[in-house]
Design a protein around this motif. Structure first.
Motif, PDB file in Angstrom:
ATOM      1  N   GLU A 110      24.164  44.495  49.635  1.00  0.00           N
ATOM      2  CA  GLU A 110      25.561  44.865  49.423  1.00  0.00           C
ATOM      3  C   GLU A 110      25.680  46.094  48.538  1.00  0.00           C
ATOM      4  OE1 GLU A 110      29.649  42.750  47.708  1.00  0.00           O
ATOM      5  OE2 GLU A 110      27.744  41.671  47.741  1.00  0.00           O
ATOM      6  N   ILE A 111      24.724  46.294  47.634  1.00  0.00           N
ATOM      7  CA  ILE A 111      24.747  47.486  46.786  1.00  0.00           C
ATOM      8  C   ILE A 111      24.587  48.743  47.629  1.00  0.00           C
ATOM      9  CG2 ILE A 111      23.547  48.671  44.911  1.00  0.00           C
ATOM     10  CD1 ILE A 111      22.796  46.005  43.776  1.00  0.00           C
ATOM     11  N   LYS A 112      23.698  48.697  48.593  1.00  0.00           N
ATOM     12  CA  LYS A 112      23.468  49.853  49.454  1.00  0.00           C
ATOM     13  C   LYS A 112      24.697  50.182  50.277  1.00  0.00           C
ATOM     14  CE  LYS A 112      20.589  51.387  53.315  1.00  0.00           C
ATOM     15  NZ  LYS A 112      19.500  50.999  54.264  1.00  0.00           N
ATOM     16  N   GLY A 113      25.420  49.169  50.699  1.00  0.00           N
ATOM     17  CA  GLY A 113      26.571  49.412  51.558  1.00  0.00           C
ATOM     18  C   GLY A 113      27.822  49.850  50.836  1.00  0.00           C
ATOM     19  N   SER A 114      27.847  49.763  49.513  1.00  0.00           N
ATOM     20  CA  SER A 114      29.080  50.077  48.787  1.00  0.00           C
ATOM     21  C   SER A 114      28.913  51.151  47.726  1.00  0.00           C
ATOM     22  CB  SER A 114      29.620  48.803  48.121  1.00  0.00           C
ATOM     23  OG  SER A 114      28.660  48.248  47.244  1.00  0.00           O
ATOM     24  N   VAL A 115      27.734  51.312  47.166  1.00  0.00           N
ATOM     25  CA  VAL A 115      27.573  52.228  46.040  1.00  0.00           C
ATOM     26  C   VAL A 115      27.716  53.683  46.484  1.00  0.00           C
ATOM     27  CG1 VAL A 115      25.854  53.146  44.451  1.00  0.00           C
ATOM     28  CG2 VAL A 115      26.257  50.712  44.551  1.00  0.00           C
ATOM     29  N   PHE A 116      27.153  54.042  47.619  1.00  0.00           N
ATOM     30  CA  PHE A 116      27.103  55.435  48.042  1.00  0.00           C
ATOM     31  C   PHE A 116      28.303  55.802  48.917  1.00  0.00           C
ATOM     32  CE2 PHE A 116      22.725  53.949  47.465  1.00  0.00           C
ATOM     33  CZ  PHE A 116      22.334  54.798  46.447  1.00  0.00           C
ATOM     34  N   LYS A 117      29.455  55.241  48.618  1.00  0.00           N
ATOM     35  CA  LYS A 117      30.686  55.575  49.313  1.00  0.00           C
ATOM     36  C   LYS A 117      31.715  56.041  48.305  1.00  0.00           C
ATOM     37  CE  LYS A 117      30.211  52.404  53.245  1.00  0.00           C
ATOM     38  NZ  LYS A 117      30.820  51.253  53.967  1.00  0.00           N
ATOM     39  N   LYS A 118      32.686  56.773  48.823  1.00  0.00           N
ATOM     40  CA  LYS A 118      33.738  57.277  47.960  1.00  0.00           C
ATOM     41  C   LYS A 118      34.779  56.183  47.728  1.00  0.00           C
ATOM     42  CE  LYS A 118      37.175  60.930  47.565  1.00  0.00           C
ATOM     43  NZ  LYS A 118      37.794  62.105  48.230  1.00  0.00           N
ATOM     44  N   PHE A 119      35.078  55.926  46.468  1.00  0.00           N
ATOM     45  CA  PHE A 119      36.018  54.890  46.095  1.00  0.00           C
ATOM     46  C   PHE A 119      37.104  55.497  45.220  1.00  0.00           C
ATOM     47  CE2 PHE A 119      32.817  51.986  47.503  1.00  0.00           C
ATOM     48  CZ  PHE A 119      33.481  50.815  47.807  1.00  0.00           C
ATOM     49  N   GLU A 120      38.332  55.053  45.476  1.00  0.00           N
ATOM     50  CA  GLU A 120      39.444  55.365  44.596  1.00  0.00           C
ATOM     51  C   GLU A 120      39.778  54.132  43.764  1.00  0.00           C
ATOM     52  OE1 GLU A 120      42.630  56.832  46.913  1.00  0.00           O
ATOM     53  OE2 GLU A 120      41.594  58.666  47.539  1.00  0.00           O
ATOM     54  N   LYS A 121      40.783  54.287  42.902  1.00  0.00           N
ATOM     55  CA  LYS A 121      41.129  53.182  42.016  1.00  0.00           C
ATOM     56  C   LYS A 121      41.629  51.967  42.794  1.00  0.00           C
ATOM     57  CE  LYS A 121      43.427  54.168  38.287  1.00  0.00           C
ATOM     58  NZ  LYS A 121      44.553  54.489  37.375  1.00  0.00           N
ATOM     59  N   ASN A 122      42.429  52.195  43.836  1.00  0.00           N
ATOM     60  CA  ASN A 122      42.953  51.079  44.624  1.00  0.00           C
ATOM     61  C   ASN A 122      41.851  50.373  45.396  1.00  0.00           C
ATOM     62  OD1 ASN A 122      45.435  51.834  43.685  1.00  0.00           O
ATOM     63  ND2 ASN A 122      46.051  52.885  45.544  1.00  0.00           N
ATOM     64  N   ASN A 123      40.905  51.153  45.943  1.00  0.00           N
ATOM     65  CA  ASN A 123      39.799  50.539  46.676  1.00  0.00           C
ATOM     66  C   ASN A 123      38.911  49.714  45.763  1.00  0.00           C
ATOM     67  OD1 ASN A 123      39.862  53.687  48.172  1.00  0.00           O
ATOM     68  ND2 ASN A 123      40.445  51.841  49.276  1.00  0.00           N
ATOM     69  N   LEU A 124      38.694  50.212  44.551  1.00  0.00           N
ATOM     70  CA  LEU A 124      37.891  49.453  43.590  1.00  0.00           C
ATOM     71  C   LEU A 124      38.617  48.172  43.162  1.00  0.00           C
ATOM     72  CD1 LEU A 124      35.309  49.362  41.921  1.00  0.00           C
ATOM     73  CD2 LEU A 124      36.484  50.658  40.142  1.00  0.00           C
ATOM     74  N   PHE A 125      39.934  48.207  43.101  1.00  0.00           N
ATOM     75  CA  PHE A 125      40.706  47.006  42.777  1.00  0.00           C
ATOM     76  C   PHE A 125      40.556  45.966  43.880  1.00  0.00           C
ATOM     77  CE2 PHE A 125      45.123  45.048  42.287  1.00  0.00           C
ATOM     78  CZ  PHE A 125      44.662  44.134  41.353  1.00  0.00           C
ATOM     79  N   GLN A 126      40.576  46.394  45.116  1.00  0.00           N
ATOM     80  CA  GLN A 126      40.373  45.468  46.225  1.00  0.00           C
ATOM     81  C   GLN A 126      38.974  44.870  46.191  1.00  0.00           C
ATOM     82  OE1 GLN A 126      41.292  48.170  49.387  1.00  0.00           O
ATOM     83  NE2 GLN A 126      43.435  47.574  49.477  1.00  0.00           N
ATOM     84  N   MET A 127      37.977  45.691  45.884  1.00  0.00           N
ATOM     85  CA  MET A 127      36.618  45.180  45.803  1.00  0.00           C
ATOM     86  C   MET A 127      36.461  44.209  44.634  1.00  0.00           C
ATOM     87  SD  MET A 127      33.010  47.231  45.645  1.00  0.00           S
ATOM     88  CE  MET A 127      33.014  47.397  47.413  1.00  0.00           C
ATOM     89  N   SER A 128      37.109  44.475  43.522  1.00  0.00           N
ATOM     90  CA  SER A 128      37.039  43.561  42.382  1.00  0.00           C
ATOM     91  C   SER A 128      37.659  42.211  42.717  1.00  0.00           C
ATOM     92  CB  SER A 128      37.745  44.180  41.178  1.00  0.00           C
ATOM     93  OG  SER A 128      37.165  45.427  40.826  1.00  0.00           O
ATOM     94  N   ASN A 129      38.797  42.225  43.404  1.00  0.00           N
ATOM     95  CA  ASN A 129      39.409  40.971  43.832  1.00  0.00           C
ATOM     96  C   ASN A 129      38.524  40.215  44.803  1.00  0.00           C
ATOM     97  OD1 ASN A 129      41.710  41.487  42.302  1.00  0.00           O
ATOM     98  ND2 ASN A 129      42.726  42.551  43.970  1.00  0.00           N
ATOM     99  N   SER A 130      37.867  40.953  45.684  1.00  0.00           N
ATOM    100  CA  SER A 130      36.942  40.309  46.626  1.00  0.00           C
ATOM    101  C   SER A 130      35.765  39.679  45.911  1.00  0.00           C
ATOM    102  CB  SER A 130      36.455  41.343  47.646  1.00  0.00           C
ATOM    103  OG  SER A 130      35.487  40.792  48.509  1.00  0.00           O
TER     104      SER A 130
END
Length: 577
Positions: free
Chosen positions: A295-315
């Motif tokens: 999961e680290i490989k699939g998410s770390v090397f992508k562009k994230f904004e504040k809203n996307n990071l909030f969605q990932m934190s909730n997940s």
């Protein structure tokens, strides 16, 4: 006299030749220098008529004299010892690029702060999920009982309003009926047969199955809350004709089918985890844990904004709490097989700790590098925590338009009904209740759950009020819910409880949290929409430019969503590049 003059003239000329010989030599030398300078590419005399000597030309940063001097340098000056001494004594100054190194240091400090800030958010979010999960077991049955009692005794008190029941009571009854129906449907699913069927598969098949189950769980959670919301709104919306109530029936069957299928999906996921725990070489458990690092490989090397990071934190909050419940189910099933021997619990304890530790480590590494690569500060997690606290506090307001458990479901994608159905099914099949003493223990356990729920709710509500005040979000609490249709613009809401200076007071804040919601009547004047022609007729010509600028600003603001508008944990709405 003429002869004397003639004699003097040759003499003077001769003397001039003799006396002027040095001058002629100097002129000849000057001509030679001028000729040599012309041959070297310099003009003489220089422009402007000044008598200054010519300047040396610069070629590739070196003067001609320097080039000649370097040609005359001896070979001993270019020795290996001179190069080594230059490398050993060479220096540099970091303050020449102070901004760059300061930024690098701040990134290191941010990465060091991420574990603490992330675990604060996770801790608060897990207790929010626990509160919504305990609500299904404790307060929901009591609310359903009170709603049914009011419906039965309604003829005794008379019909005070057009509604037989309040919208919240209708939703509670539907939740209780769905829970009971799905529980009896789960009795037709054989857990033992499913366990042996999964255990007979190879390790690679089980690894693929587990990954497919995780993806299916996210899809079910994303679409399931929409099905439940559609049922609640169809059952409670004002209807002019009685035939319109028939539309509740298909929505109800869809909701029952969804909860049943989602419960079976979670049961297969728990069974796969149970097989991994009971395998002899623990290879499947290791593979399933390594899936978290993928999961680290699939998410770390992508562009994230504040809203996307909030969605990932909730997940991540929802995933961690679901894993805790799955581990509880695995421990219950294993303890049942070993006749509730406490020694076997210590055998399972290392594997449980290993799964939890791997989940925490993966979340910390993932969020640390996402914030590093996208230049996001660690303070953003306090904003996420304030947004989650805002949902809890807003559900206790007079103008509340949803239940707290539903708001958690929409925000995090955590739907407690399927998980509660599965847990009730596992507990009732694992624990046999016989005798009066056993039923007394069940009643005491239920009272303990209610006490835990009430205590958890009180602490969470106090902390949520604190986080909302720290984030200065009190004014948003007193805004009425949007009442216009999606095609109509929303009017700017105004605060109801404000001090004379326009700031909400603490008394109104605490009173709005503890009071019951009140049904607000719609004001027809507030729903009127002014057209462009009305604005043209009532607006002077000098303000047209200001209106166009305001409209452009509103369009620009609407492109960036607020954290409070982010729904669920899925990233389908906001694309990640």
């Amino acid at each position: 006299m003429a002869g004397v003059a003639d004699a003097a003239a040759p003499g003077s000329s001769g003397d001039g030749r003799r006396g002027g010989a040095p001058e002629q030599q100097q002129q000849d030398a000057g001509r030679g220098e001028q000729k040599s300078s012309c041959s070297s590419g310099e003009s003489w005399p220089p422009a402007g008529g000044s008598g200054q000597p010519p300047q040396r030309t610069e070629t590739l940063g070196f003067y001609e004299s320097d080039r000649e001097r370097k040609k005359k340098r001896s070979v001993s000056d270019l020795s290996l010892l001179r190069f080594i001494s230059a490398e050993l004594t060479r220096g540099y100054f970091l303050e020449h690029n102070e901004a760059k190194y300061t930024e690098r240091r701040e990134r290191v400090y941010t990465c060091m702060r991420i574990p603490r800030e992330l675990e604060k958010l996770m801790f608060f979010g897990i207790f929010l999920c626990l509160d919504a999960f305990l609500y299904v077991f404790t307060l929901l049955p009591l609310r359903v009982f009170l709603a049914l009692f009011q419906f039965i005794t309604l003829p005794c008190y008379g019909l005070r309003d057009r509604r037989l029941l309040q919208p919240a009571q209708v939703c509670d009854i539907f939740k209780g009926v769905i829970l009971v129906i799905c529980y009896f449907m789960m009795h037709y699913v054989d857990y033992s047969m499913m366990y042996h069927l999964i255990r007979g598969q190879s390790v690679i098949k089980l690894y693929i199955i587990y990954n497919m189950l995780e993806v299916a769980d996210r899809l079910f959670s994303s679409f399931g809350q929409d099905i439940l919301d559609a049922l609640y709104w169809t059952a409670t919306e004002p209807k002019e004709r009685k035939r319109a109530h028939i539309g509740v029936i298909p929505h109800f069957f869809m909701a029952v089918l969804y909860v049943f299928l989602h419960a079976i999906l979670i049961m297969v996921q728990a069974t796969t985890l149970n097989v991994a725990f009971n395998s002899h070489n623990k290879s499947l458990l290791t593979i399933m844990m390594s899936n978290n690092f993928v999961e680290i490989k699939g998410s770390v090397f992508k562009k994230f904004e504040k809203n996307n990071l909030f969605q990932m934190s909730n997940s991540d909050i929802k995933e961690r709490f679901t894993n805790y419940v799955l581990l509880l189910i695995v421990c219950l099933r294993n303890m049942e097989q070993f006749s509730w021997n406490p020694d076997h619990l210590w055998v399972l304890f290392p594997d449980v700790c290993m799964v939890i530790a791997s989940e925490i480590a993966v979340d910390i590494v993932k969020h640390a590098f996402i914030t590093k690569f996208n230049d996001i500060t660690a303070d953003v997690y306090s904003e996420y925590r304030a947004s989650l606290a805002f949902d809890l506090v807003s559900s206790r307001q007079k103008n509340a338009y949803t239940d707290y458990s539903d708001s958690v479901s929409r925000r995090m994608g955590f739907i407690p009904l399927p998980l509660a159905v599965l847990l009730i099914r596992v507990v009732t099949s694992s624990i046999k209740v016989q005798g009066v003493l056993a039923y007394a223990c069940v009643v005491l356990f239920y009272c303990g759950l209610i006490s835990l729920k009430v205590l958890n709710s009180i602490v969470l509500l106090g902390k949520s009020c604190q986080y909302v005040k720290e984030a200065k979000m009190e004014e948003k609490l007193f805004n009425p819910p949007p009442t216009s249709t999606p095609g109509k613009p929303l009017s700017k809401p105004q605060s109801k409880f404000k001090s004379p200076h326009g700031i909400p007071t603490d008394e109104s804040f605490s009173a709005s949290v503890t009071n019951q919601p009140v049904h607000q009547k719609e004001n027809p004047t507030s729903l009127l929409v002014t057209s462009n022609s009305d604005q043209f007729l009532t607006t002077p010509d000098g303000e047209d430019k200001d209106i166009s600028q305001d409209n452009s600003e509103l369009k620009h603001r609407s492109s960036k969503k607020d954290l409070l508008e982010i729904d669920r944990f899925t990233i389908c709405g906001n694309r990640i590049d």
